[in-house]
Design a protein around this motif. Structure first.
Motif, PDB file in Angstrom:
ATOM      1  N   ALA A   1      -8.211  -2.371   0.224  1.00  0.00           N
ATOM      2  CA  ALA A   1      -8.895  -2.357  -1.077  1.00  0.00           C
ATOM      3  C   ALA A   1      -9.334  -0.926  -1.381  1.00  0.00           C
ATOM      4  CB  ALA A   1     -10.096  -3.304  -1.048  1.00  0.00           C
ATOM      5  N   ALA A   2      -9.723  -0.686  -2.622  1.00  0.00           N
ATOM      6  CA  ALA A   2     -10.133   0.660  -3.031  1.00  0.00           C
ATOM      7  C   ALA A   2     -11.275   1.204  -2.180  1.00  0.00           C
ATOM      8  CB  ALA A   2     -10.528   0.652  -4.505  1.00  0.00           C
TER       9      ALA A   2
ATOM     10  N   PHE B   1       0.831  -1.209   0.000  1.00  0.00           N
ATOM     11  CA  PHE B   1       0.000   0.000   0.000  1.00  0.00           C
ATOM     12  C   PHE B   1       0.868   1.262   0.000  1.00  0.00           C
ATOM     13  CE2 PHE B   1      -3.068   2.825   2.418  1.00  0.00           C
ATOM     14  CZ  PHE B   1      -4.063   2.842   1.459  1.00  0.00           C
TER      15      PHE B   1
ATOM     16  N   CYS C   1       1.152   5.311  -5.220  1.00  0.00           N
ATOM     17  CA  CYS C   1      -0.175   5.902  -5.202  1.00  0.00           C
ATOM     18  C   CYS C   1      -1.031   5.289  -6.307  1.00  0.00           C
ATOM     19  CB  CYS C   1      -0.045   7.405  -5.401  1.00  0.00           C
ATOM     20  SG  CYS C   1      -1.576   8.316  -5.278  1.00  0.00           S
ATOM     21  N   SER C   2      -2.263   4.944  -5.994  1.00  0.00           N
ATOM     22  CA  SER C   2      -3.189   4.381  -6.982  1.00  0.00           C
ATOM     23  C   SER C   2      -3.454   5.385  -8.088  1.00  0.00           C
ATOM     24  CB  SER C   2      -4.518   4.018  -6.319  1.00  0.00           C
ATOM     25  OG  SER C   2      -4.319   3.085  -5.297  1.00  0.00           O
ATOM     26  N   ALA C   3      -3.651   4.882  -9.291  1.00  0.00           N
ATOM     27  CA  ALA C   3      -3.965   5.746 -10.434  1.00  0.00           C
ATOM     28  C   ALA C   3      -5.242   6.528 -10.144  1.00  0.00           C
ATOM     29  CB  ALA C   3      -4.128   4.905 -11.689  1.00  0.00           C
TER      30      ALA C   3
ATOM     31  N   CYS D   1      -5.656   8.859  -7.966  1.00  0.00           N
ATOM     32  CA  CYS D   1      -5.747   9.289  -6.567  1.00  0.00           C
ATOM     33  C   CYS D   1      -4.700  10.375  -6.320  1.00  0.00           C
ATOM     34  CB  CYS D   1      -5.498   8.096  -5.652  1.00  0.00           C
ATOM     35  SG  CYS D   1      -5.514   8.511  -3.909  1.00  0.00           S
TER      36      CYS D   1
ATOM     37  N   TRP E   1      -3.641   9.795  -0.715  1.00  0.00           N
ATOM     38  CA  TRP E   1      -2.925   8.531  -0.514  1.00  0.00           C
ATOM     39  C   TRP E   1      -2.086   8.587   0.765  1.00  0.00           C
ATOM     40  CZ3 TRP E   1       2.546   7.912  -2.101  1.00  0.00           C
ATOM     41  CH2 TRP E   1       3.006   6.608  -1.927  1.00  0.00           C
TER      42      TRP E   1
ATOM     43  N   TRP F   1      -8.983   3.978   3.335  1.00  0.00           N
ATOM     44  CA  TRP F   1      -9.463   5.092   2.525  1.00  0.00           C
ATOM     45  C   TRP F   1     -10.652   5.787   3.188  1.00  0.00           C
ATOM     46  CZ3 TRP F   1      -6.264   6.579  -1.078  1.00  0.00           C
ATOM     47  CH2 TRP F   1      -5.417   5.646  -1.672  1.00  0.00           C
TER      48      TRP F   1
END
Length: 168
Positions: free
Chosen positions: A132-133, A89, A93-95, A97, A102, A138
């Motif tokens: 998870a997303a 994690f 960084c997630s696309a 976001c 993050w 989050w």
């Protein structure tokens, strides 16, 4: 700020070193016994590859994950149920976001694991429930968890996060 975000910030701050590369010797001081070549060091262009968690340039991502997992387990006391996912994690960084969001999620996850990680594992929470997303990391958005059950986390601001059926 949790110790996890502080550690990440420390790594970012220490990654701004200017790299140097040796060039060919320009002279040798041969008048002295055990002559040593005189080699100047010149700066090279900054490295563009990822900087690893140990500050090495170009560290392979799997090395980063393993190192972060070890830090989480050994220094942070994070249970095995969550340590690998928490390490992953933190890697990128997630696309789509923002970096700020993050980093907030990393900080919130670290705080949750410090305060409730072992209890969450004992209650059957899985890594996907946190990372998870649509996971708790989050959803926290700076709020503390005040009550944790096998199916839900009650947050200080009154919100209730419920685990997904797939994560149970």
């Amino acid at each position: 700020m949790s110790k996890w975000l502080a550690l990440a910030q420390q790594q970012i701050d220490s990654a701004t070193r200017v790299p140097f590369a040796p060039i060919e010797p320009i002279a040798t001081e041969s008048s002295l016994p055990g002559a040593v070549p005189i080699v100047p060091f010149v700066p090279i262009a900054p490295e563009t590859r990822p900087i690893g968690t140990n500050g090495a340039i170009g560290t392979k991502p799997e090395d980063d994950t393993s190192e972060r997992q070890a830090i989480a387990e050994i220094e942070g006391g994070v249970t095995l149920v969550f340590s690998l996912a928490f390490a992953a994690f933190q890697i990128g960084c997630s696309a789509g976001c923002s970096v700020d969001l993050w980093q907030r999620a990393i900080d919130d996850a670290g705080r949750f694991l410090d305060q409730h990680g072992h209890a969450a594992a004992a209650l059957g929470w899985m890594a996907a429930d946190l990372f998870a997303a649509d996971g708790l990391a989050w959803a926290l958005k700076g709020a503390a968890v005040v009550n944790l059950t096998a199916t839900a986390a009650t947050l200080l601001d009154g919100r209730v996060f419920r685990r997904s059926d797939e994560g149970s």
